[in-house]
Design a protein around this motif. Structure first.
Motif, PDB file in Angstrom:
ATOM      1  N   HIS A 357      -4.453  -3.812  -4.796  1.00 47.43           N
ATOM      2  CA  HIS A 357      -5.554  -4.766  -4.678  1.00 47.43           C
ATOM      3  C   HIS A 357      -5.250  -6.065  -5.406  1.00 47.43           C
ATOM      4  CE1 HIS A 357      -8.204  -0.931  -4.249  1.00 47.43           C
ATOM      5  NE2 HIS A 357      -7.570  -1.219  -3.122  1.00 47.43           N
ATOM      6  N   GLU A 358      -4.656  -5.952  -6.583  1.00 47.56           N
ATOM      7  CA  GLU A 358      -4.413  -7.131  -7.413  1.00 47.56           C
ATOM      8  C   GLU A 358      -3.235  -7.955  -6.911  1.00 47.56           C
ATOM      9  OE1 GLU A 358      -3.067  -8.184 -12.032  1.00 47.56           O
ATOM     10  OE2 GLU A 358      -3.888  -6.200 -11.542  1.00 47.56           O
ATOM     11  N   ILE A 359      -2.145  -7.321  -6.554  1.00 48.10           N
ATOM     12  CA  ILE A 359      -0.909  -8.036  -6.248  1.00 48.10           C
ATOM     13  C   ILE A 359      -0.827  -8.456  -4.784  1.00 48.10           C
ATOM     14  CG2 ILE A 359       1.610  -7.924  -6.285  1.00 48.10           C
ATOM     15  CD1 ILE A 359       0.114  -7.965  -9.037  1.00 48.10           C
ATOM     16  N   THR A 360      -1.245  -7.585  -3.874  1.00 47.59           N
ATOM     17  CA  THR A 360      -1.102  -7.904  -2.451  1.00 47.59           C
ATOM     18  C   THR A 360      -2.356  -8.528  -1.861  1.00 47.59           C
ATOM     19  OG1 THR A 360      -1.909  -5.790  -1.550  1.00 47.59           O
ATOM     20  CG2 THR A 360       0.400  -5.877  -2.275  1.00 47.59           C
ATOM     21  N   GLY A 361      -3.490  -8.420  -2.554  1.00 43.94           N
ATOM     22  CA  GLY A 361      -4.722  -8.980  -2.026  1.00 43.94           C
ATOM     23  C   GLY A 361      -5.344  -8.162  -0.913  1.00 43.94           C
ATOM     24  N   ILE A 362      -4.810  -6.979  -0.644  1.00 45.62           N
ATOM     25  CA  ILE A 362      -5.377  -6.103   0.387  1.00 45.62           C
ATOM     26  C   ILE A 362      -6.564  -5.340  -0.221  1.00 45.62           C
ATOM     27  CG2 ILE A 362      -4.958  -4.058   1.811  1.00 45.62           C
ATOM     28  CD1 ILE A 362      -3.697  -6.603   2.926  1.00 45.62           C
ATOM     29  N   PRO A 363      -7.757  -5.460   0.358  1.00 42.81           N
ATOM     30  CA  PRO A 363      -8.938  -4.833  -0.237  1.00 42.81           C
ATOM     31  C   PRO A 363      -9.063  -3.357   0.128  1.00 42.81           C
ATOM     32  CG  PRO A 363      -9.568  -6.039   1.726  1.00 42.81           C
ATOM     33  CD  PRO A 363      -8.089  -6.292   1.539  1.00 42.81           C
ATOM     34  N   ALA A 364      -9.935  -2.690  -0.581  1.00 47.17           N
ATOM     35  CA  ALA A 364     -10.227  -1.285  -0.272  1.00 47.17           C
ATOM     36  C   ALA A 364     -10.752  -1.178   1.152  1.00 47.17           C
ATOM     37  CB  ALA A 364     -11.250  -0.741  -1.269  1.00 47.17           C
ATOM     38  N   GLY A 365     -10.272  -0.172   1.865  1.00 48.69           N
ATOM     39  CA  GLY A 365     -10.733   0.064   3.227  1.00 48.69           C
ATOM     40  C   GLY A 365      -9.950  -0.659   4.296  1.00 48.69           C
ATOM     41  N   HIS A 366      -9.055  -1.554   3.914  1.00 48.72           N
ATOM     42  CA  HIS A 366      -8.237  -2.257   4.917  1.00 48.72           C
ATOM     43  C   HIS A 366      -7.268  -1.269   5.553  1.00 48.72           C
ATOM     44  CE1 HIS A 366      -5.195  -4.991   6.616  1.00 48.72           C
ATOM     45  NE2 HIS A 366      -6.135  -5.921   6.576  1.00 48.72           N
ATOM     46  N   PRO A 367      -6.946  -1.424   6.842  1.00 49.82           N
ATOM     47  CA  PRO A 367      -6.032  -0.476   7.513  1.00 49.82           C
ATOM     48  C   PRO A 367      -4.650  -0.370   6.863  1.00 49.82           C
ATOM     49  CG  PRO A 367      -7.150  -1.857   9.133  1.00 49.82           C
ATOM     50  CD  PRO A 367      -7.507  -2.402   7.790  1.00 49.82           C
ATOM     51  N   LEU A 368      -4.257  -1.390   6.106  1.00 51.07           N
ATOM     52  CA  LEU A 368      -2.943  -1.347   5.465  1.00 51.07           C
ATOM     53  C   LEU A 368      -2.985  -0.687   4.091  1.00 51.07           C
ATOM     54  CD1 LEU A 368       0.058  -2.258   5.707  1.00 51.07           C
ATOM     55  CD2 LEU A 368      -0.621  -4.438   4.644  1.00 51.07           C
ATOM     56  N   GLU A 369      -4.171  -0.532   3.521  1.00 49.77           N
ATOM     57  CA  GLU A 369      -4.285  -0.090   2.131  1.00 49.77           C
ATOM     58  C   GLU A 369      -3.610   1.254   1.895  1.00 49.77           C
ATOM     59  OE1 GLU A 369      -7.683   0.884  -1.270  1.00 49.77           O
ATOM     60  OE2 GLU A 369      -8.062   1.300   0.856  1.00 49.77           O
ATOM     61  N   GLN A 370      -3.882   2.221   2.727  1.00 52.80           N
ATOM     62  CA  GLN A 370      -3.370   3.575   2.492  1.00 52.80           C
ATOM     63  C   GLN A 370      -1.837   3.590   2.470  1.00 52.80           C
ATOM     64  OE1 GLN A 370      -4.984   6.520   5.141  1.00 52.80           O
ATOM     65  NE2 GLN A 370      -3.683   8.163   4.353  1.00 52.80           N
ATOM     66  N   GLY A 371      -1.231   2.892   3.408  1.00 53.43           N
ATOM     67  CA  GLY A 371       0.234   2.847   3.445  1.00 53.43           C
ATOM     68  C   GLY A 371       0.820   2.163   2.227  1.00 53.43           C
ATOM     69  N   LEU A 372       0.178   1.081   1.773  1.00 55.28           N
ATOM     70  CA  LEU A 372       0.658   0.388   0.579  1.00 55.28           C
ATOM     71  C   LEU A 372       0.522   1.252  -0.661  1.00 55.28           C
ATOM     72  CD1 LEU A 372      -0.701  -3.246   1.082  1.00 55.28           C
ATOM     73  CD2 LEU A 372       1.693  -2.525   1.090  1.00 55.28           C
ATOM     74  N   VAL A 373      -0.610   1.907  -0.809  1.00 46.95           N
ATOM     75  CA  VAL A 373      -0.814   2.769  -1.970  1.00 46.95           C
ATOM     76  C   VAL A 373       0.228   3.880  -1.996  1.00 46.95           C
ATOM     77  CG1 VAL A 373      -2.393   4.434  -3.032  1.00 46.95           C
ATOM     78  CG2 VAL A 373      -3.264   2.232  -2.222  1.00 46.95           C
ATOM     79  N   ALA A 374       0.508   4.449  -0.835  1.00 45.05           N
ATOM     80  CA  ALA A 374       1.515   5.511  -0.767  1.00 45.05           C
ATOM     81  C   ALA A 374       2.892   4.985  -1.165  1.00 45.05           C
ATOM     82  CB  ALA A 374       1.559   6.101   0.645  1.00 45.05           C
ATOM     83  N   GLU A 375       3.226   3.768  -0.710  1.00 39.42           N
ATOM     84  CA  GLU A 375       4.538   3.188  -1.031  1.00 39.42           C
ATOM     85  C   GLU A 375       4.641   2.877  -2.519  1.00 39.42           C
ATOM     86  OE1 GLU A 375       8.291   2.589  -0.069  1.00 39.42           O
ATOM     87  OE2 GLU A 375       6.786   3.074   1.476  1.00 39.42           O
ATOM     88  N   VAL A 376       3.594   2.297  -3.098  1.00 42.93           N
ATOM     89  CA  VAL A 376       3.606   2.005  -4.538  1.00 42.93           C
ATOM     90  C   VAL A 376       3.690   3.307  -5.341  1.00 42.93           C
ATOM     91  CG1 VAL A 376       2.268   1.059  -6.459  1.00 42.93           C
ATOM     92  CG2 VAL A 376       2.369  -0.168  -4.281  1.00 42.93           C
ATOM     93  N   THR A 377       2.971   4.327  -4.924  1.00 40.69           N
ATOM     94  CA  THR A 377       3.020   5.632  -5.600  1.00 40.69           C
ATOM     95  C   THR A 377       4.438   6.195  -5.578  1.00 40.69           C
ATOM     96  OG1 THR A 377       0.716   6.080  -5.025  1.00 40.69           O
ATOM     97  CG2 THR A 377       2.085   7.970  -5.614  1.00 40.69           C
ATOM     98  N   ARG A 378       5.093   6.061  -4.427  1.00 36.21           N
ATOM     99  CA  ARG A 378       6.462   6.575  -4.287  1.00 36.21           C
ATOM    100  C   ARG A 378       7.410   5.838  -5.229  1.00 36.21           C
ATOM    101  NH1 ARG A 378       6.243   7.786   0.607  1.00 36.21           N
ATOM    102  NH2 ARG A 378       6.336   5.659   1.421  1.00 36.21           N
ATOM    103  N   VAL A 379       7.269   4.513  -5.306  1.00 37.46           N
ATOM    104  CA  VAL A 379       8.160   3.728  -6.162  1.00 37.46           C
ATOM    105  C   VAL A 379       7.889   4.046  -7.640  1.00 37.46           C
ATOM    106  CG1 VAL A 379       8.743   1.380  -6.916  1.00 37.46           C
ATOM    107  CG2 VAL A 379       8.454   1.875  -4.472  1.00 37.46           C
ATOM    108  N   LYS A 380       6.632   4.170  -8.007  1.00 40.05           N
ATOM    109  CA  LYS A 380       6.295   4.485  -9.401  1.00 40.05           C
ATOM    110  C   LYS A 380       6.860   5.847  -9.808  1.00 40.05           C
ATOM    111  CE  LYS A 380       2.036   3.729 -10.846  1.00 40.05           C
ATOM    112  NZ  LYS A 380       2.235   2.882 -12.046  1.00 40.05           N
ATOM    113  N   ALA A 381       6.980   6.740  -8.837  1.00 42.10           N
ATOM    114  CA  ALA A 381       7.526   8.078  -9.119  1.00 42.10           C
ATOM    115  C   ALA A 381       9.050   8.102  -9.086  1.00 42.10           C
ATOM    116  CB  ALA A 381       6.968   9.085  -8.111  1.00 42.10           C
ATOM    117  N   GLY A 382       9.649   6.940  -8.871  1.00 40.47           N
ATOM    118  CA  GLY A 382      11.104   6.863  -8.844  1.00 40.47           C
ATOM    119  C   GLY A 382      11.713   6.961  -7.471  1.00 40.47           C
ATOM    120  N   GLY A 383      10.861   6.885  -6.427  1.00 41.58           N
ATOM    121  CA  GLY A 383      11.374   7.004  -5.072  1.00 41.58           C
ATOM    122  C   GLY A 383      11.859   5.694  -4.486  1.00 41.58           C
TER     123      GLY A 383
END
Length: 383
Positions: A357-383
């Motif tokens: 939300h802060e860096i990409t400006g994509i708000p909650a509920g946007h069709p892209l949000e879920q994919g971005l959150v998953a990608e950030v989660t993967r990177v934070k986990a070392g993926g």
């Protein structure tokens, strides 16, 4: 004819300044880099070296140079009778140019020809941004008279100017290809004479085609290439794995460009192939680190990755390639780049949703949000 160009760096000297010189303008460079301005003032010429098919050397001479940080009076004198102002300083620096320009417009006689102002930046509608910065220094009562003394025209610029050799001096190495598209309507009956540029009725298709093909493709190559251990852009695209990943990204952005702007599939495919051919040019010593710098800006809401991915997601189109490129951008850890350092700190200190939300400006509920959150989660986990 006289042009004042803000930004005497490699793009200013090797692209915009070169074309203005070749168009016959009396050319004045303005910059805050004291050593660069001193070098320009002490030299009577520099050479632009092209590399690629049809390459030739072009000499730029007869220019002047002004330190815009320390010699406001001289800059004002140069602006007083200028016909044209251009910039190549970066979108975030435009606000520092605005005070010089509003002073020049206030001093410009009401019956003088309007000053043509064009920001030549890697950003959508950068001239509008510069105009708004100038207007913010005025008042509602004064602004109409100020605005009447200028013509603000947006542009789309495209030329690869890589990092230069340490001993290059003022000379600049560039690719042979370039494009400078300028919106025609603001000029009314008479447009500036710049043979190297072309004027178009509607700039939006050119801006977005360039942004979502050249800028997206270049950055994706840098991030995928660095992930794969490559140093140069040309080396990265010679890697079949990187090439496939970049082509998937550009296949997705091409869907948006064709759907939105009316280019045919064949036109966009030819444009995409030309862009990739440019990136593969082994004579351009461009590095993945240089192209990948400033990842936070490149992950902005209306920038090369998120801007395209958001629109595609809103219309139900796949964005797997873009999400993979965004993940590679998040892994871009370059201690010498302040934005990269800040990006890594934000990844550590924010949970995935807050980061998105802060860096990409994509708000909650946007069709892209879920994919971005998953990608950030993967990177934070070392993926």
């Amino acid at each position: 004819m006289k042009a004042v160009h803000f930004g005497a760096g490699n793009i200013g000297r090797g692209f915009v300044g070169l074309l203005l010189h070749e168009a016959g303008y009396e050319l004045v460079f303005a910059d805050v880099n004291a050593s660069l301005i001193d070098d320009l003032a002490a030299s009577d010429h520099y050479t632009v070296h092209e590399v690629g098919a049809g390459a030739r050397d072009r000499v730029v001479d007869g220019y002047r140079a002004v330190n815009s940080a320390t010699d406001a009076a001289l800059l004002a004198a140069e602006l007083a009778d200028a016909d044209l102002v251009t910039t190549a300083v970066g979108p975030t620096i435009l606000r520092f140019i605005a005070p010089h320009l509003i002073a020049a417009l206030r001093a410009r006689p009401a019956d003088a020809a309007p000053l043509a102002i064009m920001a030549c930046e890697n950003a959508i509608n950068a001239t509008d941004l510069l105009r708004d910065e100038i207007a913010s220094l005025s008042s509602a009562e004064e602004w109409p008279s100020i605005a009447a003394r200028a013509v603000f025209a947006n542009t789309a610029v495209d030329r690869i100017v890589p990092a230069q050799a340490p001993d290059a001096g003022l000379d600049v190495t560039v690719e042979t290809f370039f494009e400078w598209a300028i919106e025609r309507p603001p000029f009314g009956a008479v447009a500036p004479e710049i043979p190297g540029a072309h004027f178009v009725a509607d700039l939006a298709p050119y801006i977005e085609r360039k942004l979502f093909t050249v800028n997206t493709g270049h950055a994706a190559t840098a991030y995928f290439g660095r992930d794969a251990g490559h140093a140069r852009i040309s080396e990265a695209l010679a890697d079949p794995v990187v090439a496939v990943a970049v082509e998937q990204v550009l296949g997705e952005t091409s869907t948006l460009i064709v759907r939105k702007h009316g280019f045919t599939d064949d036109e966009q495919a030819a444009y995409r192939a030309k862009i990739l051919e440019r990136f593969r040019n082994p004579e351009l010593p461009d590095t993945v680190e240089r192209v990948g710098r400033q990842p936070l800006r490149k992950l902005g809401r209306h920038e090369r990755f998120i801007g395209a991915a958001a629109e595609l997601a809103e219309h139900g189109h796949p964005v797997d390639g873009l999400l993979a490129a965004i993940g590679a951008a998040l892994r871009f850890d370059l201690p010498s780049d302040p934005e990269s350092v800040e990006l890594q700190e934000l990844l550590r200190s924010r949970d995935a949703s807050a980061f998105v939300h802060e860096i990409t400006g994509i708000p909650a509920g946007h069709p892209l949000e879920q994919g971005l959150v998953a990608e950030v989660t993967r990177v934070k986990a070392g993926g």
